[in-house]
Enzyme design. Structure first.
Site, PDB file in Angstrom:
ATOM      1  N   ASP A   1       0.858  -1.175   0.000  1.00 14.04           N
ATOM      2  CA  ASP A   1       0.000   0.000   0.000  1.00 14.04           C
ATOM      3  C   ASP A   1       0.903   1.237   0.000  1.00 14.04           C
ATOM      4  OD1 ASP A   1      -2.166   1.647  -0.087  1.00 14.04           O
ATOM      5  OD2 ASP A   1      -3.206   0.770   1.613  1.00 14.04           O
TER       6      ASP A   1
HETATM    7  C1  BGC Z   1      -5.070   3.172   0.121  1.00 12.19           C
HETATM    8  C2  BGC Z   1      -5.319   2.128  -0.934  1.00 12.19           C
HETATM    9  C3  BGC Z   1      -5.187   2.721  -2.302  1.00 12.19           C
HETATM   10  C4  BGC Z   1      -3.828   3.357  -2.437  1.00 12.19           C
HETATM   11  C5  BGC Z   1      -3.573   3.951  -3.790  1.00 12.19           C
HETATM   12  C6  BGC Z   1      -3.818   3.977  -0.135  1.00 12.19           C
HETATM   13  O1  BGC Z   1      -3.745   5.081   0.691  1.00 12.19           O
HETATM   14  O2  BGC Z   1      -5.010   2.556   1.381  1.00 12.19           O
HETATM   15  O3  BGC Z   1      -6.588   1.559  -0.740  1.00 12.19           O
HETATM   16  O4  BGC Z   1      -5.407   1.747  -3.271  1.00 12.19           O
HETATM   17  O5  BGC Z   1      -3.721   4.399  -1.470  1.00 12.19           O
HETATM   18  O6  BGC Z   1      -4.303   5.077  -4.007  1.00 12.19           O
END
Ligand code: BGC
Length: 760
Positions: A284
């Site tokens: 993530d």
């Molecule tokens: C989130 C994810 C997301 C990623 C990309 C993160 O902050 O937890 O769910 O896919 O950002 O945007």
């Protein structure tokens, strides 16, 4: 050039036969990797943001030169087919080996046609519809440059203080698993090894257990027994992987004390060895950097090495792989073969996506024209949005309203265009969407007068209200003078025959980073509701939320309550339900509490040694209950009303004994006893009464969505297979244990009929 390579590889495959190591993909990738430097391989493991969408901390978004140097394998948060094509062109034409990038995006509940947020889509219990929503999202996204979505989010959540409950399917592992499968198939099609140009790769997230953040505070600690993981939290991830999801995103939280991103047990032993996952793992957002704060290593290099060795293949945003892995190879912290393995997995995904054959297949501007937000996609979204609405209360059949007289529409959500579509609408074009007011007005066709006013603030805290507009180009809901707004609302209300209140959360009061310590109706909104009630006019409350909210006062004082879950077509879909053109059918996939203090709250809990029934009259000392509130949900899992009524017969079992390896069937007759046709969601629950470990009081194990005309009856039959009775025991073996089971069928998890059978 790439086309020829693929053709040669295919030829090699035909000549050498079907051995796996000589399949065309392996031949192609072996050849490519033999030409790659170590730094180029590391480049494939690096994912960077462009600046058009913001989903995390600010980063350097000038990335063209890195693409050119072969130092980027994937890009996210880039918007616009021309931009994407230009970047792809740099990768293909200017980098040394011309390896295309994969463009990923959070296409969570639609690309431009926005469906309800996932929690709302789940409330349809319409698996075909949900799959179709993902299919449409893939068609739109793929025509606009996107090859990969960070969806489905399958985190089980039983604590609605966590704002990301909005992004998942709710609290149930069985339903969550079926929805996960539907989403993966919708995005990817049925063959995970090849993608048509209108199919995109799915990414199951957040692996794992992210929804169990302590106290519902986002990014907080998770600590859980293996038993609970296997039985309650892991099934939807596993189901998505079995459905062929091409990638997995690790979660921000710790699992067994280690950040998921660097957890070898999770990413290798469980995911790859036990579940045979063959795709790649992305972290993530910058989560390798967060390992410093988790207190693992104080430096990027060691954290990056640990993440790679644990089974992470791609580093989202942190540049930790890019900046440290080469040095780590030199120092013997990681092996080059470990980098090779991760690189291979990323290249395989690119191969499957067809990017080596045609790097521009997802970014052809001519495809983008006319293929987004089409009439047909909007029709499907309107239908699914209407299906998702959950009628929680309808005293004296106040709803549906007639299209006559004067109607007041009051509340902070009445006229917002940017908040209507939901929190993860990163590629929305709000100017195309209707406000709720416009939707209602259109439906009224001038047959009634619609008066509208904001009435109150979203929150008392002006600053917090402003932050909830932080979403993707959202307009803040104006912060109004409390007394004046209330007076205006009362004057509008007094002129009306009925009041519709559009209240609750705006789009960015749920989703990432939006935990709430109190899930009741925000104070200024409830105050206005109380004032409006004093007018004596009937009130319909549209409760917009991305979580299970606590509506105790509202349930005791407001005549009708409709739960709404956003989506670009909400204005029209809500009007369809309010004026009776669509008979509501949605059912909750989370337990709505009476008050925040009950959280976490979920229907499939264990019994405890001192259970107290949900509907027990009063407080009991030395028993598992509260002094000040009864145990049950205000509105239980699976609950939702309709404009018609249904009755359920007693359950008929084919046999009351079931061999451990045999099946029995359970049937029930459901009748539509009202005056309108409707869809009913018939639910099957099981309870293993005595087992080697304590088992939940009930667990959803099947459901059917059936259509019944007024007066019509249908027999619904469920097949009870050994698979449905299995659970993970203390040794984490998936077993069926003989003994007595309760079988329950009903319209929700509370109001069930029960029979018993024995497994021998
Ligand atoms: C989130 C994810 C997301 C990623 C990309 C993160 O902050 O937890 O769910 O896919 O950002 O945007």
């Amino acid at each position: 050039m790439k086309r020829i390579q693929t053709a040669l590889a295919a030829l090699a495959f035909l000549v050498t036969g079907c051995t796996t190591e000589k399949n065309p993909m392996d031949v192609f990738i072996n050849d490519l990797m033999s030409k790659m430097t170590l730094q180029e391989k590391i480049g494939q493991l690096n994912q960077q943001v462009a600046g058009e969408i913001v989903t995390g901390s600010a980063q350097d978004t000038k990335i063209g030169h890195l693409v050119e140097e072969g130092k980027i394998g994937s890009v996210l948060n880039i918007k616009g087919v021309d931009n994407i094509r230009a970047l792809q062109q740099i990768a293909v034409e200017k980098s040394r080996l011309g390896i295309p990038i994969i463009v990923g995006m959070d296409v969570i509940h639609g690309f431009e046609t926005q469906f309800p947020i996932p929690l709302g889509l789940a409330a349809t219990w319409d698996l075909e519809g949900i799959q179709q929503s993902a299919r449409i999202a893939a068609q739109e996204a793929s025509a606009n440059g996107v090859a990969w979505t960070f969806s489905p989010m399958v985190d089980i959540c039983i604590d609605s203080r966590w704002g990301r409950q909005a992004e998942g399917a709710g609290e149930d592992p069985f339903l969550g698993s079926r929805i996960a499968e539907a989403m993966v198939t919708g995005y990817q099609g049925t063959d995970p090894n090849t993608f048509a140009e209108d199919e995109i790769m799915a990414c199951v997230k957040h692996f794992a257990l992210y929804g169990a953040a302590e106290a519902g505070r986002d990014y907080n600690t998770v600590d859980m027994s293996r038993l609970r993981m296997y039985n309650q939290y892991l099934p939807p991830y596993k189901a998505a992987i079995e459905a062929g999801a091409g990638s997995v995103m690790s979660s921000f939280n710790i699992v067994d004390g280690q950040p998921s991103t660097a957890n070898h047990w999770l990413l290798t032993d469980l995911l790859r060895k036990e579940w045979n996952f063959g795709g790649f793992v992305v972290t993530d957002y910058a989560s390798i950097d967060e390992m410093v704060k988790h207190g693992i290593y104080p430096d990027k290099q060691h954290n990056a090495a640990m993440a790679l060795k644990a089974g992470t293949d791609m580093d989202m945003v942190a540049r930790a792989f890019l900046e440290t892995l080469e040095q780590s190879v030199k120092e013997g912290l990681v092996k080059e073969s470990e980098i090779d393995q991760a690189c291979r997995r990323v290249l395989e995904a690119k191969y499957r996506l067809g990017l080596f054959d045609d790097p521009y297949r997802y970014c052809k501007p001519e495809r983008a024209v006319g293929s987004t937000y089409t009439k047909e996609y909007r029709r499907v979204a309107r239908q699914l949005t209407a299906e998702s609405l959950v009628l929680l209360k309808n005293e004296n059949n106040l709803l549906p309203l007639e299209k006559k007289g004067t109607i007041a529409l009051i509340g902070p959500l009445a006229e917002t265009r940017t908040d209507i579509s939901g929190s993860w609408a990163v590629s929305q074009t709000p100017e195309k969407y209707s406000t709720l007011r416009e939707g209602l007005d259109r439906a009224l066709e001038g047959k009634a007068i619609l008066l509208c006013t904001q009435g109150c603030n979203l929150l008392n805290d002006a600053e917090a209200q402003k932050i909830t507009a932080k979403g993707h180009g959202n307009e803040p809901i104006p912060y109004v003078n409390k007394q004046e707004a209330c007076q205006q609302a009362l004057s509008v209300a007094r002129q009306a025959d009925v009041i519709i209140c559009a209240m609750g959360e705006n789009a960015w009061m749920n989703g990432e980073g939006t935990s709430r310590a109190s899930v009741e109706m925000p104070e200024p909104q409830q105050e206005l509701l109380k004032a409006l009630k004093q007018t004596g006019k009937p009130i319909v409350l549209l409760n917009f939320a991305g979580r299970a909210t606590a509506l105790k006062w509202e349930s005791e004082n407001i005549q009708s309550i409709l739960q709404c879950w956003y989506g670009s077509e909400s204005g029209d879909a809500i009007a369809d339900v309010i004026f009776g053109d669509f008979n509501p059918q949605g059912k909750l996939t989370v337990s709505m509490p009476q008050c925040t203090g009950q959280l976490p709250l979920y229907y499939n809990h264990l019994n405890t040694g001192r259970p107290v029934a949900d509907d027990a009259k009063g407080y009991r000392i030395f028993a598992s209950n509260y002094i000040d509130v009864r145990n049950g949900a205000l509105y239980p899992f699976g609950y939702g009303l309709s404009y018609t009524t249904y009755t359920y017969s007693d359950i008929q079992l084919s046999h009351t004994e079931m061999p451990v390896s045999g099946n029995i069937t359970a049937s029930i007759i459901v009748q539509n006893t009202g005056k309108r046709p409707g869809y009913e969601i018939v639910q099957l629950y099981l309870r293993d009464k005595f087992a080697s470990i304590s088992r939940p009081v009930k667990e959803l194990k099947g459901f059917r969505r059936i259509h019944l005309n007024a007066g019509e009856s249908k027999t619904v039959t469920f097949e009870i297979t050994p698979e449905l009775l299995k659970f993970y025991n203390n040794n984490l073996q998936h077993v069926i244990e003989p003994g007595e089971f309760d079988l329950m069928i009903g319209p929700n998890s509370r109001d069930v009929k029960t029979v018993t059978f024995n497994v021998k």
